[in-house]
Design a protein around this motif. Structure first.
Motif, PDB file in Angstrom:
ATOM      1  N   HIS A  51      -5.677  -3.832   2.965  1.00  0.00           N
ATOM      2  CA  HIS A  51      -4.529  -3.741   3.866  1.00  0.00           C
ATOM      3  C   HIS A  51      -4.018  -5.140   4.224  1.00  0.00           C
ATOM      4  CE1 HIS A  51      -5.010   0.494   4.028  1.00  0.00           C
ATOM      5  NE2 HIS A  51      -6.087   0.506   4.802  1.00  0.00           N
ATOM      6  N   MET A  52      -4.934  -6.070   4.466  1.00  0.00           N
ATOM      7  CA  MET A  52      -4.528  -7.446   4.765  1.00  0.00           C
ATOM      8  C   MET A  52      -3.820  -8.063   3.561  1.00  0.00           C
ATOM      9  SD  MET A  52      -4.336  -9.957   6.846  1.00  0.00           S
ATOM     10  CE  MET A  52      -5.434  -9.396   8.168  1.00  0.00           C
ATOM     11  N   ALA A  53      -4.321  -7.798   2.367  1.00  0.00           N
ATOM     12  CA  ALA A  53      -3.695  -8.337   1.159  1.00  0.00           C
ATOM     13  C   ALA A  53      -2.276  -7.795   0.987  1.00  0.00           C
ATOM     14  CB  ALA A  53      -4.544  -7.993  -0.059  1.00  0.00           C
ATOM     15  N   ARG A  54      -2.078  -6.524   1.314  1.00  0.00           N
ATOM     16  CA  ARG A  54      -0.731  -5.942   1.208  1.00  0.00           C
ATOM     17  C   ARG A  54       0.257  -6.663   2.127  1.00  0.00           C
ATOM     18  NH1 ARG A  54      -3.879  -0.810   0.910  1.00  0.00           N
ATOM     19  NH2 ARG A  54      -3.479   0.128  -1.152  1.00  0.00           N
ATOM     20  N   MET A  55      -0.155  -6.925   3.354  1.00  0.00           N
ATOM     21  CA  MET A  55       0.733  -7.606   4.310  1.00  0.00           C
ATOM     22  C   MET A  55       1.012  -9.036   3.867  1.00  0.00           C
ATOM     23  SD  MET A  55      -0.456  -6.197   8.065  1.00  0.00           S
ATOM     24  CE  MET A  55      -2.198  -6.571   7.854  1.00  0.00           C
ATOM     25  N   MET A  56      -0.019  -9.721   3.391  1.00  0.00           N
ATOM     26  CA  MET A  56       0.163 -11.098   2.941  1.00  0.00           C
ATOM     27  C   MET A  56       1.082 -11.166   1.728  1.00  0.00           C
ATOM     28  SD  MET A  56      -3.731 -12.544   3.361  1.00  0.00           S
ATOM     29  CE  MET A  56      -3.314 -14.104   2.592  1.00  0.00           C
ATOM     30  N   CYS A  57       0.957 -10.195   0.835  1.00  0.00           N
ATOM     31  CA  CYS A  57       1.785 -10.187  -0.370  1.00  0.00           C
ATOM     32  C   CYS A  57       3.254  -9.971  -0.020  1.00  0.00           C
ATOM     33  CB  CYS A  57       1.288  -9.097  -1.313  1.00  0.00           C
ATOM     34  SG  CYS A  57       2.072  -9.123  -2.940  1.00  0.00           S
ATOM     35  N   VAL A  58       3.529  -9.081   0.931  1.00  0.00           N
ATOM     36  CA  VAL A  58       4.911  -8.832   1.350  1.00  0.00           C
ATOM     37  C   VAL A  58       5.513 -10.078   2.000  1.00  0.00           C
ATOM     38  CG1 VAL A  58       6.337  -7.523   2.962  1.00  0.00           C
ATOM     39  CG2 VAL A  58       4.624  -6.350   1.589  1.00  0.00           C
TER      40      VAL A  58
END
Length: 216
Positions: A51-58
């Protein structure tokens, strides 16, 4: 068999959220760790880290698109003002206060390329003749058909640049691959075609064109 993946930072691993989702699907299937060396050492095998990776990628994608938009506007503005920018083609002075002005000796070589090509010579035969005569190539050890073919491209020879950011070039858009022509993606969602919109803007340079060659 791959036991896992170690990446330096997330933006070195993926650039698009869809690519991250593809990777997460693989991680969930094979149950192998994908661990970062920085940013808290996230591991995509864990729910919270995913979930953290998804936010960072966006957020990284937003920053990248903002930068690309600003750079595109700067290039378009410089092109409209007639400023020389980018890599200058063979035949022009590339550095210093006279940057963008014609180099007579190199211009003669360019004119000869057009003359020979219009007379029926191939790019390979032109390159071979130049190598035999010892003519210095633009940025390689020897002349090749690829170098000659690039110099026959009218935009580079005439000092034209196609900055992204406004309008659209039908000819260039027709040459770009459409989504149907690309390899299939593992993504669950289709990747829409995004026309970049390019317009050819002349810069402040003279033009070595086939008509000039024919007059000579």
């Amino acid at each position: 068999m791959i036991d896992g993946v170690i990446f330096y930072d997330l933006d070195r691993l993926v650039r698009q959220p869809r690519d991250l989702e593809d990777l997460i699907d693989i991680v969930e299937y094979v149950q192998r760790p994908v661990t970062g060396a920085t940013g808290g050492r996230m591991n995509l095998i864990n729910d919270n880290d995913r979930h953290m990776a998804r936010m960072m990628c966006v957020m990284a994608l937003k920053s990248s698109e903002d930068t690309a938009r600003r750079v595109a506007r700067q290039h378009l503005s410089a092109a409209r003002d007639g400023e020389v920018q980018g890599r200058i083609a063979y035949g022009w002075i590339r550095k210093g206060e006279h940057k963008g002005q014609l180099v007579p000796e190199e211009a003669d070589v360019v004119a000869r390329i057009f003359q020979d090509f219009l007379a029926g010579e191939s790019a390979y035969s032109i390159a071979k003749a130049f190598n035999i005569e010892g003519i210095e190539p633009p940025a390689a050890k020897t002349w090749s058909s690829t170098v000659v073919a690039k110099m026959l491209h009218p935009s580079g020879t005439c000092g034209l640049r196609s900055p992204p950011g406004s309008g659209g070039s039908t000819a260039e858009a027709a040459d770009r691959p459409r989504p149907a022509d690309l390899p299939p993606s593992h993504s669950k969602l289709p990747r829409p075609h995004r026309p970049s919109g390019r317009v050819t803007e002349p810069v402040a340079q003279a033009c070595i064109s086939p008509s000039d060659v024919l007059r000579s």
